[in-house]
Scaffold this motif. Structure first.
Motif, PDB file in Angstrom:
ATOM      1  N   THR A  98       0.832  -1.203   0.000  1.00  0.00           N
ATOM      2  CA  THR A  98       0.000   0.000   0.000  1.00  0.00           C
ATOM      3  C   THR A  98       0.864   1.249   0.000  1.00  0.00           C
ATOM      4  O   THR A  98       0.612   2.198  -0.747  1.00  0.00           O
ATOM      5  CB  THR A  98      -0.934   0.001   1.228  1.00  0.00           C
ATOM      6  N   SER A  99       1.911   1.247   0.823  1.00  0.00           N
ATOM      7  CA  SER A  99       2.819   2.389   0.882  1.00  0.00           C
ATOM      8  C   SER A  99       3.501   2.616  -0.464  1.00  0.00           C
ATOM      9  O   SER A  99       3.618   3.760  -0.931  1.00  0.00           O
ATOM     10  CB  SER A  99       3.867   2.159   1.973  1.00  0.00           C
ATOM     11  N   GLU A 100       3.952   1.551  -1.097  1.00  0.00           N
ATOM     12  CA  GLU A 100       4.602   1.668  -2.408  1.00  0.00           C
ATOM     13  C   GLU A 100       3.628   2.212  -3.457  1.00  0.00           C
ATOM     14  O   GLU A 100       3.995   3.043  -4.282  1.00  0.00           O
ATOM     15  CB  GLU A 100       5.150   0.307  -2.853  1.00  0.00           C
ATOM     16  N   THR A 101       2.386   1.754  -3.410  1.00  0.00           N
ATOM     17  CA  THR A 101       1.372   2.236  -4.345  1.00  0.00           C
ATOM     18  C   THR A 101       1.115   3.724  -4.138  1.00  0.00           C
ATOM     19  O   THR A 101       1.035   4.493  -5.101  1.00  0.00           O
ATOM     20  CB  THR A 101       0.056   1.434  -4.179  1.00  0.00           C
ATOM     21  N   ASN A 102       0.999   4.130  -2.879  1.00  0.00           N
ATOM     22  CA  ASN A 102       0.779   5.546  -2.574  1.00  0.00           C
ATOM     23  C   ASN A 102       1.961   6.396  -3.030  1.00  0.00           C
ATOM     24  O   ASN A 102       1.774   7.461  -3.624  1.00  0.00           O
ATOM     25  CB  ASN A 102       0.541   5.749  -1.074  1.00  0.00           C
ATOM     26  N   PHE A 103       3.179   5.930  -2.751  1.00  0.00           N
ATOM     27  CA  PHE A 103       4.370   6.673  -3.168  1.00  0.00           C
ATOM     28  C   PHE A 103       4.428   6.788  -4.687  1.00  0.00           C
ATOM     29  O   PHE A 103       4.671   7.860  -5.224  1.00  0.00           O
ATOM     30  CB  PHE A 103       5.646   5.995  -2.648  1.00  0.00           C
ATOM     31  N   ARG A 104       4.191   5.692  -5.380  1.00  0.00           N
ATOM     32  CA  ARG A 104       4.248   5.678  -6.839  1.00  0.00           C
ATOM     33  C   ARG A 104       3.215   6.639  -7.421  1.00  0.00           C
ATOM     34  O   ARG A 104       3.501   7.407  -8.334  1.00  0.00           O
ATOM     35  CB  ARG A 104       4.012   4.248  -7.356  1.00  0.00           C
ATOM     36  N   SER A 105       2.021   6.635  -6.865  1.00  0.00           N
ATOM     37  CA  SER A 105       0.965   7.523  -7.331  1.00  0.00           C
ATOM     38  C   SER A 105       1.363   8.985  -7.134  1.00  0.00           C
ATOM     39  O   SER A 105       1.209   9.813  -8.042  1.00  0.00           O
ATOM     40  CB  SER A 105      -0.335   7.226  -6.580  1.00  0.00           C
ATOM     41  N   LEU A 106       1.894   9.322  -5.970  1.00  0.00           N
ATOM     42  CA  LEU A 106       2.351  10.687  -5.689  1.00  0.00           C
ATOM     43  C   LEU A 106       3.494  11.069  -6.614  1.00  0.00           C
ATOM     44  O   LEU A 106       3.480  12.134  -7.241  1.00  0.00           O
ATOM     45  CB  LEU A 106       2.789  10.805  -4.223  1.00  0.00           C
ATOM     46  N   PHE A 107       4.481  10.203  -6.736  1.00  0.00           N
ATOM     47  CA  PHE A 107       5.663  10.440  -7.570  1.00  0.00           C
ATOM     48  C   PHE A 107       5.273  10.725  -9.016  1.00  0.00           C
ATOM     49  O   PHE A 107       5.755  11.662  -9.636  1.00  0.00           O
ATOM     50  CB  PHE A 107       6.582   9.215  -7.475  1.00  0.00           C
ATOM     51  N   GLU A 108       4.378   9.922  -9.542  1.00  0.00           N
ATOM     52  CA  GLU A 108       3.998  10.039 -10.946  1.00  0.00           C
ATOM     53  C   GLU A 108       3.065  11.218 -11.224  1.00  0.00           C
ATOM     54  O   GLU A 108       3.035  11.726 -12.338  1.00  0.00           O
ATOM     55  CB  GLU A 108       3.357   8.736 -11.424  1.00  0.00           C
ATOM     56  N   SER A 109       2.318  11.664 -10.223  1.00  0.00           N
ATOM     57  CA  SER A 109       1.339  12.728 -10.462  1.00  0.00           C
ATOM     58  C   SER A 109       1.851  14.125 -10.109  1.00  0.00           C
ATOM     59  O   SER A 109       1.180  15.114 -10.418  1.00  0.00           O
ATOM     60  CB  SER A 109       0.054  12.445  -9.685  1.00  0.00           C
ATOM     61  N   MET A 110       3.021  14.239  -9.505  1.00  0.00           N
ATOM     62  CA  MET A 110       3.548  15.549  -9.115  1.00  0.00           C
ATOM     63  C   MET A 110       3.863  16.400 -10.349  1.00  0.00           C
ATOM     64  O   MET A 110       4.343  15.884 -11.355  1.00  0.00           O
ATOM     65  CB  MET A 110       4.819  15.386  -8.280  1.00  0.00           C
ATOM     66  N   THR A 111       3.587  17.691 -10.224  1.00  0.00           N
ATOM     67  CA  THR A 111       3.933  18.612 -11.313  1.00  0.00           C
ATOM     68  C   THR A 111       5.377  19.094 -11.174  1.00  0.00           C
ATOM     69  O   THR A 111       5.941  19.618 -12.131  1.00  0.00           O
ATOM     70  CB  THR A 111       2.979  19.820 -11.337  1.00  0.00           C
ATOM     71  N   GLN A 112       5.964  18.907  -9.986  1.00  0.00           N
ATOM     72  CA  GLN A 112       7.371  19.235  -9.781  1.00  0.00           C
ATOM     73  C   GLN A 112       8.218  18.064 -10.275  1.00  0.00           C
ATOM     74  O   GLN A 112       7.849  16.910 -10.121  1.00  0.00           O
ATOM     75  CB  GLN A 112       7.698  19.483  -8.291  1.00  0.00           C
ATOM     76  N   GLY A 113       9.345  18.396 -10.840  1.00  0.00           N
ATOM     77  CA  GLY A 113      10.246  17.342 -11.297  1.00  0.00           C
ATOM     78  C   GLY A 113      10.960  16.696 -10.123  1.00  0.00           C
ATOM     79  O   GLY A 113      11.500  17.378  -9.258  1.00  0.00           O
ATOM     80  N   VAL A 114      10.943  15.388 -10.097  1.00  0.00           N
ATOM     81  CA  VAL A 114      11.614  14.631  -9.037  1.00  0.00           C
ATOM     82  C   VAL A 114      12.565  13.643  -9.698  1.00  0.00           C
ATOM     83  O   VAL A 114      12.177  12.881 -10.579  1.00  0.00           O
ATOM     84  CB  VAL A 114      10.600  13.877  -8.144  1.00  0.00           C
ATOM     85  N   VAL A 115      13.828  13.689  -9.252  1.00  0.00           N
ATOM     86  CA  VAL A 115      14.850  12.804  -9.798  1.00  0.00           C
ATOM     87  C   VAL A 115      15.475  12.036  -8.648  1.00  0.00           C
ATOM     88  O   VAL A 115      15.822  12.604  -7.621  1.00  0.00           O
ATOM     89  CB  VAL A 115      15.943  13.615 -10.548  1.00  0.00           C
ATOM     90  N   HIS A 116      15.617  10.741  -8.829  1.00  0.00           N
ATOM     91  CA  HIS A 116      16.281   9.871  -7.846  1.00  0.00           C
ATOM     92  C   HIS A 116      17.612   9.462  -8.463  1.00  0.00           C
ATOM     93  O   HIS A 116      17.645   8.934  -9.569  1.00  0.00           O
ATOM     94  CB  HIS A 116      15.391   8.658  -7.573  1.00  0.00           C
TER      95      HIS A 116
END
Length: 120
Positions: A83-101
């Motif tokens: 559930t945590s991974e799903t929530n993180f993935r959803s947030l990561f993919e929907s953000m309008t700010q660029g996020v790089v790991h």
């Protein structure tokens, strides 16, 4: 538990499931692995069982080696992680700010769509 029979520890329904698995192992000689949900003292618990044929020096089946682990807590943690991974993935993919790991050497390991659009 040593010296007791399954019927002294479990309900008739659970004993029937255990005996069915034992019979398969005794007749085929093949090991079995299974997850089962059993209700013990009005609480559902998840168990993982492994059974193998126990053989004498001539290879004849003379019994069963059976290991049963109660894995309910593990399954709850596993579901919470999923559930945590799903929530993180959803947030990561929907953000309008660029996020790089990136790793310690600066190699990009993952980036969201916004980062890809910003960085090209």
């Amino acid at each position: 538990m040593i010296g007791k029979k399954y019927r002294e520890l479990f309900s008739a329904e659970i004993v029937a499931e255990i005996e069915e698995e034992d019979h398969k192992t005794l007749t085929t000689g093949q090991p079995t692995r299974r997850e089962q949900i059993w209700t013990i003292h009005h609480v559902q618990k998840i168990f993982h069982s492994t059974r193998s044929a126990y053989r004498d020096v001539h290879g004849n089946i003379i019994g069963i080696l059976s290991v049963i682990h109660e894995i309910s807590e593990f399954k709850q943690v596993e579901e919470a992680l999923r559930t945590s991974e799903t929530n993180f993935r959803s947030l990561f993919e929907s953000m309008t700010q660029g996020v790089v790991h990136q790793d310690a050497e600066g190699r990009i390991l993952n980036a969201n769509a916004a980062a890809e659009q910003i960085l090209g």
